[in-house]
Design a protein around this motif. Structure first.
Motif, short mmCIF file in Angstrom:
data_model
loop_
_atom_site.label_atom_id
_atom_site.label_comp_id
_atom_site.label_asym_id
_atom_site.label_seq_id
_atom_site.Cartn_x
_atom_site.Cartn_y
_atom_site.Cartn_z
N GLN A 35 0.83 -1.21 0.00
CA GLN A 35 0.00 0.00 0.00
C GLN A 35 0.87 1.26 0.00
N GLU A 36 1.96 1.23 0.77
CA GLU A 36 2.86 2.38 0.81
C GLU A 36 3.57 2.56 -0.53
N ILE A 37 3.98 1.46 -1.14
CA ILE A 37 4.64 1.54 -2.44
C ILE A 37 3.68 2.10 -3.48
N ALA A 38 2.45 1.62 -3.44
CA ALA A 38 1.45 2.10 -4.39
C ALA A 38 1.20 3.59 -4.21
N ARG A 39 1.19 4.04 -2.95
CA ARG A 39 0.97 5.45 -2.66
C ARG A 39 2.11 6.30 -3.21
N ARG A 40 3.35 5.86 -2.98
CA ARG A 40 4.50 6.61 -3.47
C ARG A 40 4.55 6.61 -5.00
N SER A 280 14.19 0.98 -1.26
CA SER A 280 14.69 -0.37 -1.46
C SER A 280 14.92 -0.62 -2.95
N ASP A 281 15.68 -1.68 -3.25
CA ASP A 281 15.94 -2.01 -4.65
C ASP A 281 14.65 -2.28 -5.40
N GLU A 282 13.71 -2.93 -4.72
CA GLU A 282 12.41 -3.22 -5.34
C GLU A 282 11.70 -1.92 -5.72
N GLU A 283 11.70 -0.96 -4.79
CA GLU A 283 11.04 0.31 -5.06
C GLU A 283 11.76 1.10 -6.16
N LYS A 284 13.09 1.08 -6.13
CA LYS A 284 13.85 1.80 -7.14
C LYS A 284 13.47 1.34 -8.54
N GLU A 285 13.33 0.03 -8.69
CA GLU A 285 12.96 -0.51 -10.00
C GLU A 285 11.57 -0.06 -10.41
N ILE A 286 10.65 -0.08 -9.45
CA ILE A 286 9.28 0.33 -9.74
C ILE A 286 9.22 1.80 -10.14
N TYR A 287 9.87 2.65 -9.36
CA TYR A 287 9.79 4.09 -9.60
C TYR A 287 10.59 4.51 -10.84
N SER A 288 11.67 3.78 -11.13
CA SER A 288 12.48 4.11 -12.30
C SER A 288 11.73 3.88 -13.61
#
Length: 474
Positions: A35-40, A280-288
Motif C-alpha cells: 500500500q505504501e509503495i502504491a501510494r509513493r 529499497s531495490d524493489e522500489e527503485k525498480e518500480i519508480y524508475s
C-alpha cells in the motif's frame, strides 16, 4: 513546538526500533507495505506529469536560443515555413510565420510593441508550466497598434500611460506569436514587414531589440536530439532533480499546494534535487519505470485504438488548472497549443472504418458545402509521419487549406486527396502527400473557430479509402 520528520528520518527511526526489538526476540524484517509503495508510485507519477511541461519548456528554450543565437527578451522572427527536416517541436504548423520570444522578467518588466495590421495574428503567452494566461491578437485586442507591458509575479510599480499591463504567473514566459501567411511570397513581401514592427524593449529603455532568423534549418541545431526526445530519456532522478531546481526558479501556483504537500511524502524538496537512494531495490525498480509507463500512456492516447473518426481537442487546451496528466500529454504531442477560442486541432489516425491510416492506401476527405471548416480566421490540414514530424515529398507540400487555390466541386463541396503518389489530372491541386508504406496522422487546424464548432453535435467528414479510380471503398 513541532518537529518535522522526513522520509529519511522515518526510515532511520523505524530501523532503529526494529534493531532494538532483536533483544526482545521480536525482530521482523523491515519492509514497506504494498500500500505504501502504491501510494509513493501514485505521487511520483502525478509529479512526473506535473513537471514534464516545465522541464520540456526549459530544454526547448535552451535549444531554440542556442540554435538561433538569440537572447532572452528578444524576438526571433521566423520568415520561412518549416520543412521535413524541422525537429524543434513536434507537429509544427504551416499556416503562419512565427515571432517568438523567451521572456526573462526577473530583472523587470518588458514592453512588447505590435503594429497596426489587417492581417490575422495572435501572440499567446505561456508560463513556465505551458499554461496560456494571455493571448494578444486580432480576436482579443484588435488590430490597432498597441503596447503591452509584461510584468513578473512579484513586480509592483507605476506604469506609463498608453500601455496595457499583462501580469505573468512566472518570470519565464514564452511568447509564441503567429501571423497569417498566404504563401511563401506573401510571407516574404508582406508578413516579414509586419514582423519587423513587433519588438521588445525593457520598460525603461527606448532601444529597439529585434532578431530575424532566416531559416528553420536543422543544421544550426547543436543538440543530439530534439528537446522532446531528450527530456523523455531523462531518468526519474535526473528529471526530478531538474524539476526541483526549476520549481525554485518558477514557483508553482497556489492551486498546486496539494501536490507540493504530497511531494514531501517522497522526500522531494523544491530546489534540493532528488535521489532514490532511500528506497529499497524493489522500489527503485518500480519508480524508475514511471517515465516509460507515463509516456506509453501518452502513446496509447495518441496512437492507440481510436473510437471515433476525429478527436476534437476543444476542451482544457491552453490552460489546464490541476489537470496535470492532460497538460503533460498536450505538451508532449504539441508544445505551445493555443486556447480553443484561438484555434482547435481536430486530429485523426484512422479512416471511416476506424482502421489505421497507412500510406499503402489512397484516401479522400469529402467536405460537403456545409461541412467546410467553420472559422472566422482560416483553416488547414497537415499530415505528420509516425514520429509526429512533416512528411518528405516531391512537392515540398506539407499542408493544404483555404489559402491554397483549391478546386471546389460544382455543388460547393470539396475533396482533399491523400496519397503517397501524385494523383492524375486536376486532383493534384487538392493533393496532400502522405508517407508511403507507413502509418500517419492528420491535424485539421481551425483558427478562430466559430461558435458552432464548440457544439456537442459538431462533426467532421470521415477519411475514406479509395481505389485507383478514386472510388470510395466501402
Amino acid at each position: 513546538m513541532s518537529v518535522r520528520v522526513n522520509l529519511k528520518s522515518k526510515l532511520f527511526i523505524s530501523g532503529t526500533l526494529i534493531m532494538a526489538c532483536v533483544g526482545l526476540n521480536a525482530f521482523k524484517e523491515f519492509s514497506v507495505s504494498d500500500q505504501e509503495i502504491a501510494r509513493r508510485k501514485e505521487i511520483i507519477t502525478k509529479a512526473y506529469n506535473f513537471g514534464f511541461p516545465l522541464v520540456l519548456m526549459e530544454y526547448s528554450k535552451k535549444a531554440m536560443l542556442t540554435k538561433t543565437e538569440t537572447k532572452t527578451n528578444q524576438f526571433d522572427h521566423l520568415s520561412t515555413f518549416p520543412d521535413w527536416k524541422f525537429r524543434d517541436v513536434v507537429r509544427p504548423n504551416l499556416d503562419t510565420f512565427y515571432s517568438h520570444a523567451w521572456l526573462d522578467l526577473s530583472n523587470g518588466p518588458v514592453v512588447v510593441t505590435v503594429p497596426s495590421t489587417k492581417r490575422y495574428y495572435l501572440i499567446p503567452a505561456l508560463d513556465a508550466y505551458t499554461n496560456v494566461f494571455s493571448s494578444v491578437g486580432t480576436r482579443t485586442t484588435g488590430t490597432k497598434a498597441q503596447k503591452f507591458v509584461y510584468t513578473g509575479p512579484n513586480w509592483s510599480g507605476k506604469l506609463p500611460k498608453g500601455v496595457k499591463e499583462i501580469k505573468c504567473p512566472t518570470n519565464m514566459v514564452w511568447l509564441l506569436g503567429r501571423i497569417e501567411v498566404q504563401n511563401q511570397e506573401d510571407g516574404e513581401t508582406i508578413v516579414a514587414d509586419i514582423q519587423d514592427e513587433i519588438y521588445i524593449k525593457p520598460l525603461k529603455c527606448n532601444r529597439k531589440i529585434t532578431y530575424r532568423s532566416n531559416s528553420f534549418s536543422s543544421e544550426k541545431y547543436t543538440a543530439k536530439e530534439p528537446p522532446i526526445d531528450y527530456v523523455k530519456q531523462l531518468s526519474i532522478e535526473e528529471f526530478f532533480t531538474k524539476m526541483s531546481y526549476l520549481m525554485k526558479l518558477y514557483p508553482p501556483a497556489a492551486a498546486d499546494s496539494v501536490l507540493i504537500e504530497e511531494l514531501k511524502e517522497i522526500d522531494f524538496e523544491i530546489g534540493d534535487g532528488f535521489s532514490l537512494g532511500m528506497f529499497s531495490d524493489e522500489e527503485k525498480e518500480i519508480y524508475s519505470n514511471i517515465p516509460e509507463e507515463v509516456q506509453a500512456q501518452w502513446d496509447e492516447n495518441l496512437y492507440g485504438e481510436q473510437t471515433k473518426p476525429w478527436n476534437l481537442y476543444i476542451k482544457d487546451i491552453g490552460n489546464y488548472g490541476i489537470n496535470y496528466e492532460h497538460r503533460a500529454y498536450i505538451s508532449a504531442i504539441g508544445l505551445g497549443a493555443n486556447l480553443p477560442e484561438d484555434a482547435v486541432y481536430p486530429m485523426t489516425t484512422v479512416d471511416k472504418n476506424l482502421e489505421d491510416l497507412n500510406g499503402e492506401n489512397n484516401y479522400v476527405i469529402h467536405f460537403s458545402k456545409n461541412e467546410i471548416p467553420s472559422v472566422n480566421g482560416f483553416w488547414s490540414l497537415t499530415c505528420y509521419n509516425n514520429n509526429d514530424f512533416l512528411v518528405h515529398n516531391e512537392l515540398d507540400r506539407y499542408a493544404i487549406g483555404d489559402r491554397c487555390h483549391l478546386k471546389f466541386n460544382k455543388d460547393g463541396s470539396l475533396d482533399i486527396y491523400l496519397q503517397a503518389n501524385k494523383p492524375s489530372n486536376y486532383k493534384s491541386i487538392n493533393w496532400l502527400p502522405i508517407p508511403s508504406d507507413a502509418t500517419f496522422s492528420l491535424v485539421l487546424r481551425m483558427y478562430w473557430p466559430k461558435k458552432e464548432v464548440f457544439a456537442t453535435d459538431y462533426k467532421l467528414p470521415c477519411v475514406k479509402k479509395i481505389n485507383s479510380s478514386n472510388k470510395v471503398i466501402i
